[in-house]
Write an enzyme that holds these catalytic residues in place. Sequence first.
Site, mmCIF file in Angstrom:
data_model
loop_
_atom_site.group_PDB
_atom_site.id
_atom_site.type_symbol
_atom_site.label_atom_id
_atom_site.label_comp_id
_atom_site.label_asym_id
_atom_site.label_seq_id
_atom_site.Cartn_x
_atom_site.Cartn_y
_atom_site.Cartn_z
ATOM 1 N N HIS A 36 0.811 -1.213 0.000
ATOM 2 C CA HIS A 36 0.000 0.000 0.000
ATOM 3 C C HIS A 36 0.849 1.270 0.000
ATOM 4 C CE1 HIS A 36 -3.817 2.196 0.969
ATOM 5 N NE2 HIS A 36 -4.309 1.146 0.349
ATOM 6 N N ASP B 264 -7.500 4.224 8.944
ATOM 7 C CA ASP B 264 -8.840 4.205 8.343
ATOM 8 C C ASP B 264 -9.088 2.926 7.557
ATOM 9 O OD1 ASP B 264 -9.601 6.676 9.349
ATOM 10 O OD2 ASP B 264 -8.776 7.772 7.654
ATOM 11 N N GLU C 299 -12.904 12.801 12.969
ATOM 12 C CA GLU C 299 -12.225 13.166 11.730
ATOM 13 C C GLU C 299 -13.036 14.223 10.999
ATOM 14 O OE1 GLU C 299 -9.686 9.166 10.416
ATOM 15 O OE2 GLU C 299 -11.057 10.113 9.005
#
Length: 522
Positions: free
Chosen positions: A100, A161, A272
């Site tokens: 990632h 997240d 957030e």
Amino acid sequence: MKPSVLPYLKLFLLLAFAGVATTHVHDQDVLASLRELPLDGHFSFHDVSTAARDFGNLSTFMPAAVLHPGSVDDIATTVRHIFLRGEHSMLTVAARGHGHSLRGQCQAAGGIVIKMESLPTAKMKVHSGASPYVDASGGELWINVLHETFKYGLAPKSWTDYLHLTIGGTLSNAGVSGQTFRHGPQISNVKELEIVTGRGDIVTCSSEQNSDLFHAALGGLGQFGIITRARIALEPAPKMVRWIRVLYSDFTSFTEDQEMLISTETSFDYIEGFVIINRTGILNNWRSSFNPQDPEWSSQFESDGRVLFCLEMTKNYNPEEADNMEQEVNNLLYLLRYIPPSLFHTDVTYIEFLDRVHSSEVKLREKGMWEVPHPWLNIMIPKSSIHTFGKEVFGKILKDSNNGPILLYPVNKFRWDNRTSVVIPDEEIFYLVGFLSSAPSSSGPHSIEHTLNLNNQIIEFSDKAGIGVKQYLPNYNTEQDWKAHFEARWATFLRRKNAYDPLAILAPGQGIFQKASLPLSS
């Protein structure tokens, strides 16, 4: 050119060529010798193309081999094998988790990529008690850690997240999400690590044992060792989550409310913020998953041409605590200055909330929109500069937010351990800001070129205005830029590199050090 110079020039070129050729032959010998290493796993030398790609889809560097480790010893044996070849070998090693990274950080051009997800996962062990924790492989996905610990009514405190990332990957950066204001990043919730250094040594470390390596590796961008096991602190896991979204039209109210919430002892469990610029039908999209407080108002609300700010919050609870949760939520919402009819909420399980991004991933994969370039920009901004930054960027540099989410939320500096390698702004409250763009088109506003240009404009403005930006998941091309990033901490970073990976074998994709050219001074 003088004739007398020619013999020396020819000799110089001959020696230079001979040196390159010797190194090439030497590395070919090392690669061949890898086949003879006693391993529990195995090497792949041919089908290695997947190790030359990552989530960013902006960089492609083909490795010479991929190690599928059957044990931690396999990793140590491989790194030590290369280390013992000395500075004449240019082979490098990159640990690859779920791939990632954004700019080839998990790649190794002409080197060896270690597929960390191949490490055996049966060793995950949950320890309950007064100070619960889980021991898990560095190649384990956080989503698997959640499912395993949840069986014991426990879960890690701090998250990202997106949970389909490896433990070693996020701990090498920091690991941030909406719980960071309360628990700090993931690297602030680690009790112990097992690390394979750039010398091929297997070292167990913690804040009490081999503490310099422990703190170096946390947020260390893979420069000091490969994290093969981590001991993660746990807490009691709730069963349910009240998930809330509200809208603001005023940036000052939006930021001040967030700062108040992260400074309040009794607050939400996750906070957030998002910036929404010129998005069509934003509230109608919410209605598919959330219940609007005012359905008529939300159906008529126009978001086109506007800069809006969404505050997303959760409150954890168990079913028998629902009444108390309702009261706490209402008390907190009463303190906020959002647009009154914009309140949306829903109740989901704790696991459903934490794994929320994965459902979006499934939809994007179905549309062929997941494996596209992701020219993301993640930065940290001091509280004192956030209004100057927001005034210029939102609506001026950025005319819309249609390329992807824009995150903006504050965290508390005292929750971060300054002994780790991660670099943050020097203010008690700073903001995490993420421009999470996708670039599926070859031209136009959804292209890589256009998005990178906007990213550059944001960075250039921040530099000129003295915003004090620090990059998260940093990407720099020169040693001067890296020194500027680390500032006074560069000397410590360099000392640790010389101590734990003196030949610069590890994590070449970060672009901080070049193999066999590691500087010996600051």
